[in-house]
Design an enzyme around this catalytic site. Structure first.
Site, short mmCIF file in Angstrom:
data_model
loop_
_atom_site.label_atom_id
_atom_site.label_comp_id
_atom_site.label_asym_id
_atom_site.label_seq_id
_atom_site.Cartn_x
_atom_site.Cartn_y
_atom_site.Cartn_z
N ASP A 49 28.96 45.43 80.50
CA ASP A 49 29.10 44.01 80.17
C ASP A 49 30.08 43.35 81.14
OD1 ASP A 49 29.06 41.61 78.26
OD2 ASP A 49 31.18 42.10 78.31
N TYR A 54 34.47 36.63 85.21
CA TYR A 54 35.35 37.77 85.45
C TYR A 54 35.58 38.00 86.95
CZ TYR A 54 34.17 39.08 80.60
OH TYR A 54 33.96 39.10 79.24
N LYS A 79 27.25 36.87 81.86
CA LYS A 79 27.41 35.59 81.17
C LYS A 79 27.50 34.43 82.15
CE LYS A 79 30.42 38.19 78.05
NZ LYS A 79 30.69 39.27 79.02
N HIS A 112 28.63 31.86 77.92
CA HIS A 112 29.96 32.42 77.66
C HIS A 112 30.72 31.70 76.57
CE1 HIS A 112 33.14 34.94 79.99
NE2 HIS A 112 33.42 34.93 78.71
#
Length: 297
Positions: A49, A54, A79, A112
């Site tokens: 994931d 990120y 996401k 997200h």
């Protein structure tokens, strides 16, 4: 004993099978992500994931390639960040993510945040996910951090029920109302911060890892508190996404399929809920408060 195969995989509402226990890379620095992902896959994880926000999708892709596993063996979830909401913008977000990950198809692509102050853009972003699903470019679609009112608004304006809603769930903040809403709509609850690591982020109160109730259950089973919490999620039918960059902790978090919590133990953990959120309130997430431009490469 609960069936291990059932604990290890979950069938989403469109029939796609997903490993229940995933490996997360939130806040993992890019230079540590490649080895962390490769280590997780060596350990036995088959679900990774990540997220555009990120800023480590490229390294996740490299870690998967270094594992030597066939693409079909790894379930990849990522996401869309709110700065890329909107129909065309989200289609482009897919192109950015797949390019960085080095894949053509995503197994699970989710929004997200609900971004309720600009929900029209959220709806358009989700409609882009529906297009990607219809075109076979993603195998399942979903959302993250959506509260019941956000879900109700989304369902009223779109056609495909999300397969997953990834939300903060751990013993100190178990979100029973959100989980019940997910279940009533056939949406799988996926837990981020499943062992309460977000309590460290807040810097307040006792950590779940030091909780006496969880610790006592762990002693009873010869397991660690983290393993008990992950087992709690799995036995209650949730997906869980633990994270670590330490090989020994990565392995520890995966070693949860050889014991079973009793009903009384599950209920004792349920009673630890404080109702206090550790992470940010989804209603507060806007492009102004969380400004982030997702790079093209």
């Amino acid at each position: 004993m609960t069936d291990t195969a059932t604990l290890n995989s979950l069938t989403l509402n469109n029939g796609i099978t997903m490993p229940a226990l995933g490996f997360g890379v939130f806040q993992t620095p890019p230079d540590e992500t490649v080895e962390a992902v490769a280590s997780a896959l060596r350990t036995g994880y088959r679900h990774i994931d990540t997220a555009a926000a990120y800023l480590n999708e490229r390294e996740v892709g490299e870690g998967i390639r270094r594992s030597g596993l066939d693409r079909s063996e790894v379930f990849i979830e990522t996401k869309v960040w709110i700065s890329d909401y909107g129909y065309d913008e989200t289609l482009h977000s897919f192109e950015k993510s797949t390019r960085k990950l080095g894949v053509d198809v995503l197994d699970l692509f989710i929004l997200h945040q609900p971004m309720p102050k600009r929900f029209d853009a959220t709806v358009q972003a989700y409609r882009a996910l529906e297009t990607l699903l219809a075109d076979g470019r993603v195998r399942a679609i979903g959302v993250s951090n959506f509260m019941p009112d956000h879900l109700a608004s989304l369902l009223a304006q779109t056609s495909v029920v999300p397969a997953v809603n990834q939300v903060e769930v751990h013993p100190y903040f178990s979100q029973p109302e959100v989980r019940a809403t997910n279940e009533s709509n056939g949406i799988l609850t996926q837990a981020w911060s499943p062992i309460g690591g977000i309590t460290f982020y807040r810097g307040e109160g006792e950590s779940t890892l030091d909780d006496d109730v969880i610790g006592g259950i762990a002693v009873n089973h010869g397991k660690t508190p983290a393993q008990v919490m992950l087992r709690w999620h799995l036995q209650q039918g949730r997906s869980a996404i633990p994270k670590s960059v330490r090989a020994e902790r990565i392995a520890e978090n995966f070693d949860v399929f050889d014991f079973e919590l009793a009903s009384a133990e599950l209920e004792a953990i349920d009673r630890l809920d404080t109702g206090m959120r550790g992470g940010p309130n989804p209603a507060d997430i806007t492009t102004e408060t969380f400004a982030l431009t997702i790079p093209e490469a």
